[in-house]
Scaffold this motif. Structure first.
Motif, mmCIF file in Angstrom:
data_model
loop_
_atom_site.group_PDB
_atom_site.id
_atom_site.type_symbol
_atom_site.label_atom_id
_atom_site.label_comp_id
_atom_site.label_asym_id
_atom_site.label_seq_id
_atom_site.Cartn_x
_atom_site.Cartn_y
_atom_site.Cartn_z
ATOM 1 N N ILE A 15 88.908 58.503 -96.499
ATOM 2 C CA ILE A 15 88.138 57.193 -96.502
ATOM 3 C C ILE A 15 87.980 56.561 -97.837
ATOM 4 O O ILE A 15 87.808 55.386 -97.208
ATOM 5 C CB ILE A 15 86.919 58.108 -95.657
ATOM 6 N N LEU A 16 88.206 57.111 -98.892
ATOM 7 C CA LEU A 16 88.071 56.063 -99.962
ATOM 8 C C LEU A 16 89.021 55.362 -100.412
ATOM 9 O O LEU A 16 88.987 54.193 -100.085
ATOM 10 C CB LEU A 16 87.927 57.138 -101.339
ATOM 11 N N LEU A 17 90.444 55.950 -99.594
ATOM 12 C CA LEU A 17 91.852 55.388 -100.125
ATOM 13 C C LEU A 17 91.531 53.506 -98.690
ATOM 14 O O LEU A 17 91.501 52.714 -99.386
ATOM 15 C CB LEU A 17 92.604 56.028 -99.700
ATOM 16 N N THR A 18 91.118 54.091 -97.684
ATOM 17 C CA THR A 18 90.786 52.930 -97.109
ATOM 18 C C THR A 18 89.419 51.618 -97.362
ATOM 19 O O THR A 18 90.134 50.439 -97.200
ATOM 20 C CB THR A 18 90.426 53.810 -95.628
ATOM 21 N N ILE A 19 88.700 52.478 -97.655
ATOM 22 C CA ILE A 19 87.281 51.207 -97.893
ATOM 23 C C ILE A 19 88.190 50.932 -99.588
ATOM 24 O O ILE A 19 87.946 49.602 -99.492
ATOM 25 C CB ILE A 19 86.624 52.379 -98.440
ATOM 26 N N PHE A 20 89.004 51.357 -100.288
ATOM 27 C CA PHE A 20 89.460 50.468 -101.838
ATOM 28 C C PHE A 20 90.463 49.699 -100.797
ATOM 29 O O PHE A 20 90.737 48.173 -101.743
ATOM 30 C CB PHE A 20 89.957 51.262 -102.346
ATOM 31 N N THR A 21 91.472 50.196 -100.141
ATOM 32 C CA THR A 21 92.475 49.037 -99.174
ATOM 33 C C THR A 21 91.874 47.432 -98.908
ATOM 34 O O THR A 21 91.621 46.490 -99.558
ATOM 35 C CB THR A 21 92.975 49.842 -98.336
ATOM 36 N N VAL A 22 90.785 47.642 -97.918
ATOM 37 C CA VAL A 22 89.970 46.348 -97.487
ATOM 38 C C VAL A 22 89.504 45.956 -98.160
ATOM 39 O O VAL A 22 89.258 44.595 -98.553
ATOM 40 C CB VAL A 22 89.211 47.322 -96.598
ATOM 41 N N VAL A 23 88.479 46.298 -99.821
ATOM 42 C CA VAL A 23 88.212 45.776 -100.250
ATOM 43 C C VAL A 23 89.323 45.187 -101.461
ATOM 44 O O VAL A 23 88.689 43.715 -101.017
ATOM 45 C CB VAL A 23 87.245 46.658 -101.756
ATOM 46 N N MET A 24 89.825 45.246 -102.055
ATOM 47 C CA MET A 24 91.298 44.634 -102.121
ATOM 48 C C MET A 24 91.850 43.625 -101.368
ATOM 49 O O MET A 24 91.945 42.639 -102.558
ATOM 50 C CB MET A 24 92.458 45.331 -103.058
ATOM 51 N N LEU A 25 92.417 43.871 -100.002
ATOM 52 C CA LEU A 25 93.037 42.879 -99.401
ATOM 53 C C LEU A 25 91.950 41.287 -99.397
ATOM 54 O O LEU A 25 91.308 40.737 -99.314
ATOM 55 C CB LEU A 25 93.028 43.546 -98.241
ATOM 56 N N VAL A 26 90.451 42.047 -98.779
ATOM 57 C CA VAL A 26 89.113 40.605 -99.078
ATOM 58 C C VAL A 26 89.067 39.919 -99.829
ATOM 59 O O VAL A 26 89.321 39.313 -100.281
ATOM 60 C CB VAL A 26 87.365 41.270 -98.852
ATOM 61 N N GLY A 29 93.999 39.493 -101.172
ATOM 62 C CA GLY A 29 94.926 39.174 -100.084
ATOM 63 C C GLY A 29 95.076 37.521 -99.704
ATOM 64 O O GLY A 29 94.162 36.317 -100.687
ATOM 65 N N GLU A 30 95.687 36.927 -98.841
ATOM 66 C CA GLU A 30 96.034 36.046 -99.513
ATOM 67 C C GLU A 30 95.363 34.789 -98.286
ATOM 68 O O GLU A 30 95.461 33.929 -99.935
ATOM 69 C CB GLU A 30 97.443 35.665 -98.603
ATOM 70 N N ASN A 31 94.549 34.923 -98.284
ATOM 71 C CA ASN A 31 93.025 34.848 -98.090
ATOM 72 C C ASN A 31 91.846 34.888 -98.417
ATOM 73 O O ASN A 31 90.881 34.580 -98.142
ATOM 74 C CB ASN A 31 93.004 34.274 -96.270
ATOM 75 N N GLY A 32 92.236 35.460 -99.483
ATOM 76 C CA GLY A 32 91.298 36.956 -99.912
ATOM 77 C C GLY A 32 90.020 35.592 -99.945
ATOM 78 O O GLY A 32 90.277 34.589 -101.103
ATOM 79 N N TRP A 33 89.177 36.041 -101.153
ATOM 80 C CA TRP A 33 87.935 34.900 -101.561
ATOM 81 C C TRP A 33 88.694 34.646 -103.052
ATOM 82 O O TRP A 33 88.077 33.712 -103.264
ATOM 83 C CB TRP A 33 86.808 36.792 -101.996
ATOM 84 N N ILE A 34 89.014 35.216 -103.650
ATOM 85 C CA ILE A 34 89.812 34.818 -105.098
ATOM 86 C C ILE A 34 90.348 33.782 -104.635
ATOM 87 O O ILE A 34 90.867 32.796 -105.583
ATOM 88 C CB ILE A 34 90.282 35.880 -105.905
ATOM 89 N N ASN A 35 91.493 34.061 -104.126
ATOM 90 C CA ASN A 35 92.336 32.961 -103.559
ATOM 91 C C ASN A 35 91.847 31.639 -103.746
ATOM 92 O O ASN A 35 91.569 30.469 -103.601
ATOM 93 C CB ASN A 35 93.466 33.212 -102.935
ATOM 94 N N GLN A 36 90.761 31.983 -102.857
ATOM 95 C CA GLN A 36 89.559 30.598 -101.686
ATOM 96 C C GLN A 36 89.634 29.825 -102.425
ATOM 97 O O GLN A 36 89.445 28.757 -102.980
ATOM 98 C CB GLN A 36 88.494 31.221 -101.066
ATOM 99 N N GLU A 37 88.907 30.541 -103.920
ATOM 100 C CA GLU A 37 87.953 29.986 -104.464
ATOM 101 C C GLU A 37 88.782 29.310 -105.845
ATOM 102 O O GLU A 37 88.190 28.024 -106.346
ATOM 103 C CB GLU A 37 86.736 30.979 -105.690
#
Length: 60
Positions: A15-26, A29-37
Motif C-alpha cells: 500500500i505504501l509503495l503504491t501511494i508513493f508511486t502515485v504521488v511521484m507520477l502526479v 510524470g510526463e503530464n505531472g504538476w512540475i512539468n506543467q509548471e
C-alpha cells in the motif's frame, strides 16, 4: 502470530509503495504538476528564454 505480522507488513508495504508511486507520477510524470509548471513558466517568460538561448549560442 509471526505469520499474521508478515502478512500485515507485506500488505502495508504494498500500500505504501503504491501511494508513493502515485504521488511521484502526479509530481514528476510526463503530464505531472512540475512539468506543467515548467511549461507555464516557459510560456510566460519567452523573452528571457530567448536571451538565454542567444547567450548560450554566442559562447559556443
Amino acid at each position: 502470530m509471526g505469520n499474521k505480522t508478515l502478512i500485515r507488513g507485506t500488505i502495508i508495504g504494498i500500500i505504501l509503495l503504491t501511494i508513493f508511486t502515485v504521488v511521484m507520477l502526479v509530481l514528476i510524470g510526463e503530464n505531472g504538476w512540475i512539468n506543467q509548471e515548467k511549461k507555464n513558466y516557459n510560456d510566460t517568460h519567452v523573452e528571457e528564454n530567448m536571451e538565454k538561448q542567444i547567450k548560450k549560442n554566442n559562447k559556443k
